[in-house]
Enzyme design. Structure first.
Site, PDB file in Angstrom:
ATOM      1  N   CYS A 162       0.661  -1.195  -0.096  1.00 47.21           N
ATOM      2  CA  CYS A 162       0.075   0.049   0.194  1.00 47.21           C
ATOM      3  C   CYS A 162       0.765   1.351   0.112  1.00 47.21           C
ATOM      4  O   CYS A 162       0.318   2.417  -0.026  1.00 47.21           O
ATOM      5  CB  CYS A 162      -0.868  -0.033   1.170  1.00 47.21           C
ATOM      6  SG  CYS A 162      -2.046  -1.540   1.195  1.00 47.21           S
ATOM      7  N   HIS A 302      -1.451   8.488   6.572  1.00 49.50           N
ATOM      8  CA  HIS A 302      -1.843   7.124   5.639  1.00 49.50           C
ATOM      9  C   HIS A 302      -3.091   6.549   6.391  1.00 49.50           C
ATOM     10  O   HIS A 302      -4.167   6.245   5.638  1.00 49.50           O
ATOM     11  CB  HIS A 302      -0.947   6.187   6.073  1.00 49.50           C
ATOM     12  CG  HIS A 302      -1.009   4.605   5.668  1.00 49.50           C
ATOM     13  ND1 HIS A 302      -1.137   4.457   4.281  1.00 49.50           N
ATOM     14  CD2 HIS A 302      -1.243   3.468   6.181  1.00 49.50           C
ATOM     15  CE1 HIS A 302      -1.390   2.888   4.136  1.00 49.50           C
ATOM     16  NE2 HIS A 302      -1.533   2.495   5.320  1.00 49.50           N
ATOM     17  N   GLU A 313       0.946   5.566  13.747  1.00 48.97           N
ATOM     18  CA  GLU A 313       1.213   6.894  12.782  1.00 48.97           C
ATOM     19  C   GLU A 313       1.328   8.238  13.500  1.00 48.97           C
ATOM     20  O   GLU A 313       2.208   8.998  13.513  1.00 48.97           O
ATOM     21  CB  GLU A 313       0.314   6.956  11.595  1.00 48.97           C
ATOM     22  CG  GLU A 313       0.908   8.032  10.706  1.00 48.97           C
ATOM     23  CD  GLU A 313      -0.077   8.156   9.346  1.00 48.97           C
ATOM     24  OE1 GLU A 313       0.142   8.777   8.439  1.00 48.97           O
ATOM     25  OE2 GLU A 313      -1.147   7.388   9.445  1.00 48.97           O
ATOM     26  N   LYS A 334      -8.553   8.712   3.431  1.00 47.21           N
ATOM     27  CA  LYS A 334      -9.307   7.303   3.598  1.00 47.21           C
ATOM     28  C   LYS A 334     -10.674   7.490   4.353  1.00 47.21           C
ATOM     29  O   LYS A 334     -11.367   6.310   3.974  1.00 47.21           O
ATOM     30  CB  LYS A 334      -8.266   6.242   4.059  1.00 47.21           C
ATOM     31  CG  LYS A 334      -7.313   6.193   3.156  1.00 47.21           C
ATOM     32  CD  LYS A 334      -6.378   4.999   3.732  1.00 47.21           C
ATOM     33  CE  LYS A 334      -4.964   4.702   2.865  1.00 47.21           C
ATOM     34  NZ  LYS A 334      -4.072   5.839   2.984  1.00 47.21           N
ATOM     35  N   HIS A 339      -9.758   2.403   1.430  1.00 46.99           N
ATOM     36  CA  HIS A 339      -8.367   2.236   1.394  1.00 46.99           C
ATOM     37  C   HIS A 339      -8.281   1.468   0.087  1.00 46.99           C
ATOM     38  O   HIS A 339      -8.449   0.416  -0.408  1.00 46.99           O
ATOM     39  CB  HIS A 339      -7.727   1.044   2.349  1.00 46.99           C
ATOM     40  CG  HIS A 339      -6.435   0.857   2.420  1.00 46.99           C
ATOM     41  ND1 HIS A 339      -5.222   1.699   1.333  1.00 46.99           N
ATOM     42  CD2 HIS A 339      -5.468   0.347   3.186  1.00 46.99           C
ATOM     43  CE1 HIS A 339      -3.874   1.244   1.724  1.00 46.99           C
ATOM     44  NE2 HIS A 339      -4.034   0.488   2.857  1.00 46.99           N
ATOM     45  N   PHE A 398       2.027  -3.341   3.890  1.00 46.58           N
ATOM     46  CA  PHE A 398       2.264  -4.786   4.305  1.00 46.58           C
ATOM     47  C   PHE A 398       3.741  -5.418   4.193  1.00 46.58           C
ATOM     48  O   PHE A 398       4.169  -4.783   3.022  1.00 46.58           O
ATOM     49  CB  PHE A 398       1.244  -5.847   3.656  1.00 46.58           C
ATOM     50  CG  PHE A 398       0.025  -6.051   4.234  1.00 46.58           C
ATOM     51  CD1 PHE A 398      -0.417  -5.022   5.387  1.00 46.58           C
ATOM     52  CD2 PHE A 398      -0.918  -7.291   3.892  1.00 46.58           C
ATOM     53  CE1 PHE A 398      -1.515  -5.294   6.109  1.00 46.58           C
ATOM     54  CE2 PHE A 398      -1.937  -7.429   4.586  1.00 46.58           C
ATOM     55  CZ  PHE A 398      -2.369  -6.279   5.556  1.00 46.58           C
TER      56      PHE A 398
END
Length: 411
Positions: A162, A302, A313, A334, A339, A398
């Protein structure tokens, strides 16, 4: 070193399939999340996603081309077409050997793969398409863009989960800045909303199950968040050296001035609990941009709406910016987009470029009761009109992949 600017942008998203529609919906706090209607979700834990509406692949690409391409490549080509038209570049007046493509996808042509597995099992090997492999491989989108625009410069499909959008933009930025190329297509694309994907992510308890109220499901930093909402689409930007852009009097959205990347080196799916990799990527991006932390005016987080991710984060931002962290507006696209996996970074870079150009920070919707550990200024009360000059955009994936880019208002 060459300066690098954004001269064209194209988007396919749950909030619209043009820059202006996408931007208007984003700053007005519109959610693009809905109940999945493309396959039977009766037995699924999660029944919601961010799905592209009103996409006529045959009308945009032509019948024969649309039929041989997976949906993720269709999205990429459609967004690239927008970006190219927006940039007003002319193929007859550009050095093809100095035009490149860095466009990635996290999952690639999974829809095509599933269709052909079904054909194999139900009808035998003779019914498997000979174009299966070129349609499903994750570099297909980059290759198709390269072919269509005769881009004979560097072409690559970065795979950093991502973080792909920011990885692609950042690496393209490096190429242009070094003087190796003049123009790059850069961004990401994804079309992974399938029966198999929703089942897998759902069984991993990564997805929100707020099925009765889809528009409220993606809730970054909110105490009641219960996972991310999967979405699809593409975000493609035209990056160009400033000298090349000025030579043709191009319209300029924003300047890219920094890029940083890192690895959590921690876990294949879980983010570092203290946000160490995120901190390193942001720190590297600021150093690359030759900026101090107090020169960042806005952060595009993110922020996927997962329990651990949003906290880590936030911790990383606090570690890098110190007390200044509480003074910097943070926005989470998002919350409206869901996402978009490999497409997320490209689309969010477009949003940040539009923010800098227009002086408007999109809101973080659905943030009704902040997690006590998420205590920054997340722009939760509607879009904010404010003077901003530089912005930082984060993308994590990931495997512990982290990529951050710094954009600056062009004047």
């Amino acid at each position: 070193m060459e300066r690098v600017v954004i001269t064209g942008m194209g988007v396919m998203s749950p909030l619209g399939n043009s820059i202006q529609t996408f931007w208007n919906n984003l700053i007005n706090g519109v959610s693009g999340i809905s109940t999945i209607d493309t396959f039977d979700v009766t037995n699924h834990k999660t029944k919601i996603a961010g799905i592209i509406q009103d996409f006529d692949a045959e009308g945009i690409l032509g019948k024969s081309e649309a039929r041989r391409l997976d949906r993720f490549s269709q999205f990429a080509l459609a967004a690239a077409e927008q970006a190219w038209a927006d940039s007003k570049l002319d193929s007859n007046h550009i050095d093809a050997e100095r035009l490149g493509v860095y466009v990635g996808s996290g999952i690639g042509g999974i829809e095509t793969l599933i269709e052909n597995i079904d054909a194999l099992r139900q009808k035998g090997p003779r019914r498997v398409s000979p174009s299966l492999v070129p349609a499903m491989i994750s570099n297909a989108a980059a290759a198709q863009i390269s072919i269509k625009w005769n881009a004979m410069g560097p072409s690559m499909s970065p795979v950093s989960a991502c973080a792909i959008g920011n990885t692609s933009i950042g690496e393209a930025f490096r190429l242009i800045r070094s003087g190796e190329v003049d123009v790059m297509f850069a961004g990401g694309t994804e079309a992974a909303i399938t029966d198999l994907s929703i089942a897998s992510f759902g069984n991993a308890t990564a997805l929100s199950t707020r099925n009765d109220d889809p528009t409220k499901a993606s809730r970054p930093f909110d105490e009641s968040r219960d996972g991310f909402v999967m979405s699809e689409g593409a975000g493609i930007l035209i990056l160009e050296s400033l000298s090349h852009a000025l030579s043709r009097e191009a319209k300029i959205y924003a300047e890219i001035i920094g890029y940083g990347a890192s690895s959590d080196a921690h876990h294949i799916v879980a983010t570092h609990p203290e946000g160490k990799g995120a901190y390193l990527a942001m720190r590297s991006a600021l150093k690359n941009a030759n900026l101090s932390p107090d020169e960042i005016d806005v952060i595009s987080a993110h922020a996927t709406s997962t329990k651990v991710g949003d906290i880590s984060e936030t911790m990383a931002i606090k570690q890098l910016f110190g007390k200044q962290a509480y003074q910097i507006p943070v926005t989470a696209n998002k919350s409206m987009l869901g996402h978009m996996l490999g497409a997320a970074g490209g689309v969010e870079a477009i949003a940040l470029a539009m923010s800098l150009k227009n002086g408007i920070i999109p809101p973080t919707i659905n943030l009704e009761k902040p997690d006590p550990l998420c205590d920054l200024d997340y722009v939760s009360s509607g879009a904010r009109q404010v003077k901003i000059n530089t912005g930082l955009s984060n993308s994590f994936g990931f495997g512990g992949h982290n990529a951050a880019i710094v954009l600056k208002k062009y004047e």
